[in-house]
Design an enzyme around this catalytic site. Structure first.
Site, PDB file in Angstrom:
ATOM      1  CE  LYS A 183      -0.842 -31.531   8.318  1.00 30.73           C
ATOM      2  NZ  LYS A 183      -1.181 -32.404   9.325  1.00 30.73           N
ATOM      3  NE  ARG A 212      -5.484 -42.367   8.882  1.00 36.07           N
ATOM      4  CZ  ARG A 212      -5.476 -42.090  10.231  1.00 36.07           C
ATOM      5  NH1 ARG A 212      -6.830 -42.301  10.786  1.00 36.07           N
ATOM      6  NH2 ARG A 212      -4.863 -41.287  10.867  1.00 36.07           N
TER       7      ARG A 212
HETATM    8  N1  BES Z   1       1.321 -35.855   8.067  1.00 39.56           N
HETATM    9  C1  BES Z   1       0.524 -36.085   9.228  1.00 39.56           C
HETATM   10  C2  BES Z   1       1.100 -36.706  10.218  1.00 39.56           C
HETATM   11  C3  BES Z   1       2.318 -35.852  11.041  1.00 39.56           C
HETATM   12  C4  BES Z   1       2.289 -34.969  11.904  1.00 39.56           C
HETATM   13  C5  BES Z   1       3.836 -36.301  10.458  1.00 39.56           C
HETATM   14  C6  BES Z   1       3.605 -34.181  12.046  1.00 39.56           C
HETATM   15  C7  BES Z   1       4.800 -35.572  10.822  1.00 39.56           C
HETATM   16  C8  BES Z   1       4.676 -34.740  11.782  1.00 39.56           C
HETATM   17  C9  BES Z   1      -0.799 -36.739   8.926  1.00 39.56           C
HETATM   18  O1  BES Z   1      -1.099 -36.898   7.584  1.00 39.56           O
HETATM   19  C10 BES Z   1      -1.815 -36.319   9.615  1.00 39.56           C
HETATM   20  O2  BES Z   1      -2.093 -35.065   9.611  1.00 39.56           O
HETATM   21  N2  BES Z   1      -2.321 -36.912  10.762  1.00 39.56           N
HETATM   22  C11 BES Z   1      -3.488 -36.388  11.731  1.00 39.56           C
HETATM   23  C12 BES Z   1      -4.356 -37.638  11.702  1.00 39.56           C
HETATM   24  C13 BES Z   1      -5.570 -37.011  12.265  1.00 39.56           C
HETATM   25  C14 BES Z   1      -6.387 -36.049  11.517  1.00 39.56           C
HETATM   26  C15 BES Z   1      -6.566 -38.352  12.711  1.00 39.56           C
HETATM   27  C16 BES Z   1      -2.923 -36.200  12.946  1.00 39.56           C
HETATM   28  O3  BES Z   1      -1.947 -36.896  13.458  1.00 39.56           O
HETATM   29  O4  BES Z   1      -3.048 -35.361  13.690  1.00 39.56           O
HETATM   30 MN    MN Z   2      -2.489 -35.258   7.219  1.00 35.77          MN
END
Ligand code: BES
Ligand code: MN
Ligand code: ZN
Length: 498
Positions: free
Chosen positions: A276, A350
């Site tokens: 990230k 997931r």
């Molecule tokens: N934990 C994150 C989602 C999240 C983002 C929760 C901001 C709370 C605040 C999750 O694991 C994630 O990174 N999701 C990605 C999925 C994508 C890579 C398909 C997302 O939402 O960008």
């Molecule tokens: Mn994630």
């Protein structure tokens, strides 16, 4: 537990000192006993209201210091709006509003729980106590210094004046267990990730044993034996080992199929190799809010001896980049036997849920499964922070969750599922892939979990928007919201107990 429980009930009577809090509607009417307590000070209130343009609007307040004619050092009048428009869920908020208006420096405060229409019933009084308790919650165990003017956690002893003290105390004893559950969930979300890693989270789950909850911890070896390649792949780049905690509360009929609550517990989500960006990454300490909610809920159910069989299962991992971390392109085999091509290591939640959901479903044959996960940024784009996304394969369960949401203010909004979405996660190389492209990101994430659910009634709550609070509310000033504990406690109480 923090020092938020300096709270008790007493009769409706004028206090001999401290802060006095009373309620008035939009016609500036008081209940009859409140009016009697105010006596000649009612006149003072009328004049001050005029000068301050206080009209009794819901949430507004009028603050009178050293009011003549009263022994109280301060009188606070809180507006409740139009009395006939009040709903029962407003009682929790009312407690929060009242608590928020009392200066932290006050040693004692008395809140008269009477509205123009009459004294609050015991259940409503317990809701006010819940709101007041949640509002007083602070997370400051890592603050060693105070700035000038910062008084720290409130030390106020709060007395709620009620018509029937014994009945209110009885109603509160169940509600207090719920308050403890929300506080536990908030504490877990607020804890820093160097303190709350998977093994430490699991250890804190074992503390529920003192409430009569059976807690089993699965370590890496146990998960390997079960073939949990999806969950283990996420944790393999971390020096902190993964865990699963299974909490069981048997308050219902012997042998009756349990309700299963399953939480995403990513103690820190860097994104892994698909790392990230730096800005805001610290928020990913809260990527275990689903697991925190499940733990808080189990605490609440056991604490109030709910007449239900319930299982809380949390998948605890840390998602880190490392020489041993999982790569995009890797193919892992889940416990269900289905294979998964990893496209993006940041779609890790997931993968964790896939194995925990399959494990719980096959081992315990639950009556239903509800999972909670801070799963996708996309759900925040769709619903903001007002509603959690609800994905459900069962209309009855969906309606019950929506109803419990409206009753508690922890609202859910149903999103679609279907084969057109499901095919977006078919993979060229494996049974499925862990992302479904740019569109409908929350839905393809839900479809993914759905592939591990079988025929069991199931709901998935995407709480990425509701699990942590970007602004203070009537009943929460801290970052971790404890979202979902009140919702699911209500669902259990309304539809699955007794
Ligand atoms: N934990 C994150 C989602 C999240 C983002 C929760 C901001 C709370 C605040 C999750 O694991 C994630 O990174 N999701 C990605 C999925 C994508 C890579 C398909 C997302 O939402 O960008
Ligand atoms: Mn994630
Ligand atoms: Zn995550």
């Amino acid at each position: 537990m923090p020092d938020t429980r300096r709270l008790g009930f007493g009769p409706i009577a004028a206090p001999s000192g401290g802060v006095l809090v009373v309620f008035a509607d939009e016609s500036l009417r008081f209940g009859t006993r409140t009016r009697a307590i105010l006596g000649s000070a009612a006149d003072l209130v009328a004049r001050a209201a005029k000068a301050e343009r206080f009209t009794g609007k819901s949430g507004s307040a009028l603050d009178l210091v050293a009011p003549a004619g009263l022994k109280a050092s301060r009188l606070i009048v809180i507006g409740i709006g139009k009395a006939e428009e009040r709903k029962s869920q407003d009682d929790v908020k009312l407690g929060g509003t009242a608590r928020g208006r009392i200066p932290a420096s006050a040693a004692e405060a008395t809140v008269i729980l009477e509205l123009p229409g009459g004294a609050l019933k015991a259940e409503a009084a317990a809701d006010v106590a819940l709101g007041a308790t949640l509002r007083a919650y602070t997370f400051d165990r890592y603050k060693t210094k105070r700035k000038e003017g910062d008084e720290g956690p409130a030390k106020t002893k709060l007395t709620l004046g009620v018509a029937d003290v014994a009945a209110a105390r009885k109603a509160w004893s169940a509600r207090e267990a719920l308050a403890d559950g929300v506080v536990l969930a908030r504490d877990l979300v607020n804890e820093p990730p160097n303190v709350l890693y998977p093994a430490e989270f699991a250890r804190r789950a074992t503390a529920l044993r003192k409430l009569g909850v059976a807690v089993d911890i699965l370590d890496v070896k146990a998960m390997r034996r079960l073939g949990m390649g999806a969950l283990l792949g996420v944790g393999q780049g971390s020096t902190h080992e993964s865990r699963i905690a299974v909490m069981r509360w048997n308050g219902g009929k012997k042998g009756a199929a349990p309700l299963a609550f399953i939480g995403k517990g990513v103690c820190f989500d860097t994104g892994g190799i698909s790392i990230k960006p730096a800005a805001g990454m610290e928020d990913m300490k809260g990527d275990m809010a689903g697991a925190a909610c499940v733990t808080g809920l189990m605490h609440a159910l056991a604490g109030r001896k709910a007449r239900v069989n319930a299982i809380g299962a949390i998948g605890l991992v840390e998602n880190m980049p490392d020489g041993n971390a999982q790569r995009p392109g890797d193919i892992v085999t889940s416990m269900s036997g289905q294979t998964i091509e990893i496209i993006n290591t940041d779609a890790e939640g997931r993968l964790v849920l896939a194995d925990v959901v399959h494990y719980i479903n096959t081992k315990f044959k639950p009556k239903l499964m509800i999972d909670l996960a801070t799963l996708t940024g996309a759900i925040m784009v769709a619903l903001g922070q007002e509603h959690a996304g609800l994905f459900c394969n069962d209309d009855t369960l969906s309606e019950r969750l929506i109803k419990a949401g409206l009753a508690t203010g922890e609202k859910v909004w149903r999103m679609p599922l279907g084969p057109e979405y499901d095919k977006l996660i078919d993979s060229k190389f494996a049974d499925m892939k862990n992302t479904g492209g740019r569109f409908g990101g929350s839905i393809t994430a839900a479809q993914f979990i759905g592939r591990f659910v079988g025929k069991t009634p199931w709901a998935h709550l995407d709480i990425a928007g509701t699990g942590f609070a970007s602004a203070a509310s009537d009943i929460n000033k801290s970052w971790g919201s404890g979202w979902g504990v009140r919702l699911l406690d209500r669902l259990v109480a309304e539809d699955y107990e007794g």
